[in-house]
Design an enzyme around this catalytic site. Structure first.
Site, mmCIF file in Angstrom:
data_model
loop_
_atom_site.group_PDB
_atom_site.id
_atom_site.type_symbol
_atom_site.label_atom_id
_atom_site.label_comp_id
_atom_site.label_asym_id
_atom_site.label_seq_id
_atom_site.Cartn_x
_atom_site.Cartn_y
_atom_site.Cartn_z
ATOM 1 N NE ARG A 1 -8.908 12.118 -0.763
ATOM 2 C CZ ARG A 1 -8.404 10.919 -0.472
ATOM 3 N NH1 ARG A 1 -8.019 10.112 -1.438
ATOM 4 N NH2 ARG A 1 -8.266 10.542 0.776
ATOM 5 N NE ARG B 1 -9.511 4.710 7.763
ATOM 6 C CZ ARG B 1 -9.056 4.847 6.534
ATOM 7 N NH1 ARG B 1 -8.998 3.826 5.726
ATOM 8 N NH2 ARG B 1 -8.644 6.022 6.112
ATOM 9 C CE LYS C 1 -4.188 3.061 4.219
ATOM 10 N NZ LYS C 1 -3.809 4.301 4.900
ATOM 11 N NE ARG D 1 -7.533 11.664 5.765
ATOM 12 C CZ ARG D 1 -6.723 12.016 4.775
ATOM 13 N NH1 ARG D 1 -6.496 13.287 4.521
ATOM 14 N NH2 ARG D 1 -6.143 11.109 4.047
ATOM 15 N NE ARG E 1 -3.641 12.298 -0.305
ATOM 16 C CZ ARG E 1 -3.960 11.149 0.296
ATOM 17 N NH1 ARG E 1 -3.148 10.121 0.234
ATOM 18 N NH2 ARG E 1 -5.073 11.052 0.964
HETATM 19 P P1 ADP Z 1 -6.778 7.909 3.753
HETATM 20 O O1 ADP Z 1 -6.262 6.513 4.056
HETATM 21 O O2 ADP Z 1 -5.846 8.666 2.900
HETATM 22 O O3 ADP Z 1 -7.233 8.629 4.987
HETATM 23 P P2 ADP Z 1 -9.139 6.745 2.533
HETATM 24 O O4 ADP Z 1 -9.517 7.006 1.137
HETATM 25 O O5 ADP Z 1 -8.680 5.387 2.906
HETATM 26 O O6 ADP Z 1 -8.082 7.854 2.896
HETATM 27 O O7 ADP Z 1 -10.389 7.071 3.501
HETATM 28 C C1 ADP Z 1 -11.087 8.298 3.440
HETATM 29 C C2 ADP Z 1 -12.218 8.322 4.481
HETATM 30 O O8 ADP Z 1 -13.154 7.259 4.219
HETATM 31 C C3 ADP Z 1 -11.778 8.089 5.925
HETATM 32 O O9 ADP Z 1 -11.332 9.266 6.538
HETATM 33 C C4 ADP Z 1 -13.080 7.546 6.534
HETATM 34 O O10 ADP Z 1 -14.011 8.568 6.803
HETATM 35 C C5 ADP Z 1 -13.654 6.699 5.428
HETATM 36 N N1 ADP Z 1 -13.206 5.278 5.522
HETATM 37 C C6 ADP Z 1 -12.413 4.619 4.637
HETATM 38 N N2 ADP Z 1 -12.210 3.343 5.013
HETATM 39 C C7 ADP Z 1 -12.879 3.182 6.184
HETATM 40 C C8 ADP Z 1 -13.040 2.107 7.093
HETATM 41 N N3 ADP Z 1 -12.455 0.917 6.886
HETATM 42 N N4 ADP Z 1 -13.804 2.327 8.199
HETATM 43 C C9 ADP Z 1 -14.391 3.496 8.437
HETATM 44 N N5 ADP Z 1 -14.262 4.568 7.633
HETATM 45 C C10 ADP Z 1 -13.524 4.427 6.506
#
Ligand code: ADP
Length: 223
Positions: A159, A88, A14, A170, A126
Site C-alpha cells: 500500500r 485519531r 486494529k 504515520r 505488510r
Molecule cells: P493505519 O491505521 O494503518 O495507519 P488507516 O487506514 O487507518 O491506516 O489510515 C490511513 C490514512 O487515512 C491515515 O494515515 C490518515 O491520513 C487517514 N485517516 C484515517 N483515519 C483518520 C482520522 N480519524 N483522522 C484523520 N485522518 C485519518
C-alpha cells in the site's frame, strides 16, 4: 449496545481485530481509513485528501467527523459498531463524545498496545490484495503462495502509505496527535482497557479483547 473503539498505533492490528470482532458480534466495522480510501476510489474526495493520506499525515477533522457521523447514523449501526482508526485527534474524540452523549451511547476503548519495533516490522512487511483488501505480512501472516492472494489469486501490492518514509510520518502523527486521545478518554472517565497486542497469532490478541469486553470468545455474547 456495543460501541467499541479499537485504539492503537498503525500496525497494532486494529483492522485484523475489527474484522474478527465483526464476525463475532455481527455489528458493522467502521474504519475511517477504509471510508477515506473508498471516497478517493469513487472520485468523491479532493486532491488534498489523497495527497495528505499518501504523505502519512492526518486529514482534516471536520471531514472525518462528518463521514463517521453519517456512517454511525445508518440503521445497521443502531445495535452497535466497531470504530477502527477514529478518533485519531483529541478534537475528534471531543466531537465523538458529544455525539455519543446526545444519544446515550456508552463506549469502551480497547487500547491495542504494541512495542514500537514490532510495529515497524509489521508495517514494512505488510502486503495487500488490491482486489479484495485482504492484508498479509511477509513475516507473520504470509500468503500460501508468495505475493499472491489466497482468496482470489490476485498479485499483492505494498500500500502506498506502507512505504518506509510514510511509515515514519504515520508513527510520528500517532505519537503527536493520536496518543493524547487515550489520556483524553481517561480524563473524562471513559473505560479504557489495555490489551497486549504484540502477540501472535492474532487469535491470541482476539482472546484478550474478548476477555476485556467480558465476551466468551467462542460462543454467545454474555453481556
Ligand atoms: P493505519 O491505521 O494503518 O495507519 P488507516 O487506514 O487507518 O491506516 O489510515 C490511513 C490514512 O487515512 C491515515 O494515515 C490518515 O491520513 C487517514 N485517516 C484515517 N483515519 C483518520 C482520522 N480519524 N483522522 C484523520 N485522518 C485519518
Amino acid at each position: 449496545m456495543n460501541a467499541i473503539i479499537l485504539f492503537g498505533a498503525p500496525g497494532s492490528g486494529k483492522g485484523t481485530q475489527a474484522k474478527m470482532l465483526k464476525e463475532r458480534l455481527r455489528i458493522p466495522h467502521v474504519s475511517s481509513g477504509d471510508m477515506l480510501r473508498e471516497r478517493i476510489r469513487a472520485g468523491a474526495a479532493n486532491g488534498d485528501v489523497e495527497a495528505t493520506m499518501h504523505s502519512g499525515a492526518l486529514v482534516a477533522d471536520n471531514l472525518v467527523n462528518r463521514l463517521v457521523e453519517e456512517r454511525l447514523s445508518r440503521a445497521d449501526a443502531a445495535g452497535g459498531f466497531i470504530l477502527d482508526g477514529y478518533p485519531r485527534t483529541v478534537a475528534q474524540a471531543e466531537h465523538l463524545c458529544r455525539w455519543f452523549g446526545l444519544r446515550g451511547i456508552e463506549e469502551v476503548v480497547i487500547h491495542l498496545a504494541v512495542d514500537y519495533n514490532i510495529v515497524i516490522a509489521r508495517l514494512s512487511g505488510r502486503r495487500q490484495c488490491p482486489l479484495c483488501g485482504t492484508l498479509y505480512n511477509v513475516v507473520s501472516q504470509p500468503p500460501k503462495a508468495p505475493g499472491i492472494c489466497d482468496l482470489d489469486g490476485h498479485a499483492l501490492v505494498i500500500r502506498d502509505d506502507d512505504r518506509e518514509e510514510v511509515i515514519r510520518e504515520r508513527l510520528d502523527a500517532y505519537q503527536r496527535q493520536t496518543r493524547p486521545v487515550l489520556e483524553y478518554f481517561r480524563s473524562v472517565g471513559r473505560p479504557v482497557r489495555e490489551v497486549e497486542a504484540g502477540k501472535v497469532p492474532p487469535e491470541e490478541v482476539f482472546h484478550e479483547i474478548c476477555r476485556a469486553l467480558e465476551l466468551d470468545d467462542r460462543t454467545q455474547n454474555r453481556r
